[in-house]
Design a protein around this motif. Structure first.
Motif, short mmCIF file in Angstrom:
data_model
loop_
_atom_site.label_atom_id
_atom_site.label_comp_id
_atom_site.label_asym_id
_atom_site.label_seq_id
_atom_site.Cartn_x
_atom_site.Cartn_y
_atom_site.Cartn_z
N GLU A 223 0.84 -1.19 0.00
CA GLU A 223 0.00 0.00 0.00
C GLU A 223 0.88 1.25 0.00
N LYS A 224 0.28 2.35 -0.43
CA LYS A 224 0.99 3.62 -0.43
C LYS A 224 1.10 4.18 0.99
N VAL A 225 2.19 4.90 1.22
CA VAL A 225 2.36 5.61 2.49
C VAL A 225 1.55 6.90 2.43
N ALA A 226 0.72 7.13 3.42
CA ALA A 226 -0.21 8.26 3.38
C ALA A 226 0.49 9.60 3.26
N THR A 227 1.66 9.72 3.87
CA THR A 227 2.37 11.01 3.88
C THR A 227 3.27 11.22 2.67
N ASN A 228 3.44 10.18 1.85
CA ASN A 228 4.29 10.29 0.66
C ASN A 228 3.77 9.33 -0.40
N LYS A 229 3.04 9.84 -1.37
CA LYS A 229 2.36 9.01 -2.35
C LYS A 229 3.30 8.32 -3.34
N SER A 230 4.56 8.70 -3.35
CA SER A 230 5.51 8.01 -4.23
C SER A 230 6.23 6.87 -3.50
N THR A 231 5.83 6.60 -2.26
CA THR A 231 6.46 5.54 -1.45
C THR A 231 5.48 4.41 -1.21
N LEU A 232 5.94 3.18 -1.45
CA LEU A 232 5.14 1.99 -1.18
C LEU A 232 5.67 1.29 0.06
N SER A 233 4.74 0.82 0.87
CA SER A 233 5.06 0.01 2.04
C SER A 233 4.71 -1.44 1.73
N LEU A 234 5.70 -2.32 1.82
CA LEU A 234 5.48 -3.75 1.56
C LEU A 234 5.74 -4.54 2.83
N SER A 235 4.87 -5.50 3.11
CA SER A 235 5.04 -6.40 4.25
C SER A 235 5.18 -7.82 3.74
N PHE A 236 6.21 -8.51 4.22
CA PHE A 236 6.46 -9.89 3.84
C PHE A 236 6.40 -10.78 5.08
N PHE A 237 5.91 -12.00 4.89
CA PHE A 237 5.95 -12.96 5.98
C PHE A 237 7.38 -13.39 6.23
N GLN A 238 7.74 -13.40 7.50
CA GLN A 238 9.03 -13.91 7.94
C GLN A 238 8.74 -14.83 9.13
#
Length: 281
Positions: A106-121
């Motif tokens: 998903e996009k970071v709310a404060t910076n629309k050019s940044t994506l936040s990715l979560s991976f299972f570890q």
């Protein structure tokens, strides 16, 4: 205009939802064409990292594209049909994540050019932030992440578990099951167009150890959920396993709980043309 129309249609197909709850019928045959069309709208990179990627990518992988990032500095992100690679210009560090381990993008709310990715570890999450050159580039990558993820998961599920000719993978949800001794066990609920599998996992989300059972969605009587907790309760019309008429699972968070209930109701209606009874516990 043609591209923006195509982008709108592709976003509609992906539903702009998190990968774990994305809905997909049998679109795998058209996915390569869609990916080629989307990635073709990005500016061409200067090729600085091209040679390095060739040395890194596995022999059975197909490179889709790469983009030089704003952050982390002096780095580039490379996407293949199986893996996401992060490479630094001086090659002091190379990181990689398997696409099938992706939980959320998903996009970071404060910076629309940044994506936040979560991976299972294991049973935890590895969270990563990638800042792209523009919001537009981030949009394209977000769609490609989701589309590649769906292709990987659908292919694996239909190759190994969903065997009926007219039955297709829909979505999956990593969940907890508490056994009679109070021990939490990792499970994944895998939904097809006709029902769902209860899978015991080696590790989340889809390294499956054993399919415990499959249930036709039409056998479900109701689905209940708690406002304050992440538990869901599935009540069934028939005695399905070991004289049980209900099954309890714990979702990872409240967002996932809402998505799981939503998908249950959608697939139930698809098969029965009736609304699934929903209970607030």
């Amino acid at each position: 205009y043609l591209f923006f129309y195509f982008l709108f249609m592709l976003q509609a197909a992906v539903q702009q939802v998190r990968p774990v709850s994305a809905r997909l019928l049998n679109l795998r045959t058209s996915s390569k064409m869609e990916i080629e069309a989307v990635k073709g709208t990005l500016p061409v990179n200067d090729g600085v990292f091209q040679l390095k990627f060739k040395d890194i990518i596995g022999k059975d992988e197909e490179k889709i594209l790469h983009t030089i990032l704003e952050s982390p500095a002096s780095s580039a992100l490379c996407l293949t049909n199986q893996t996401i690679y992060l490479v630094f210009a001086d090659q002091t560090e190379i990181k990689s994540w398997k696409i099938k381990k992706l939980y959320n993008v998903e996009k970071v709310a404060t910076n629309k050019s940044t994506l936040s990715l979560s991976f299972f570890q294991g049973s935890k999450f590895d969270n990563q932030l990638f800042q792209f050159p523009s919001e537009y580039t981030a949009d394209v990558w977000e769609i490609l992440f989701q589309k590649c993820f769906l292709d990987v998961i659908q292919f694996e599920m239909e190759e190994k578990y969903i065997k009926e000719k007219d039955d297709f993978y829909q979505c999956h949800f990593p969940v907890w099951k508490v056994n009679r001794k109070g021990v939490q066990q990792e499970r994944t609920l895998i939904f097809s167009t006709t029902g769902f599998f209860n899978a015991e996992c080696k590790s989340w989300p889809i390294e499956i150890k054993e399919i415990k059972w499959f249930m036709k969605i039409s056998e479900v009587k109701s689905i209940g959920w708690s406002k304050d907790q992440t538990e869901i309760v599935i009540k069934v019309n028939t005695t399905h396993q070991k004289s049980k008429n209900e099954y309890r699972f714990h979702c990872l968070d409240h967002r996932q709980k809402k998505e799981l209930v939503k998908e249950f109701k959608r697939i139930y209606f698809l098969n029965t043309k009736a609304e699934l009874k929903e209970l607030v516990l």
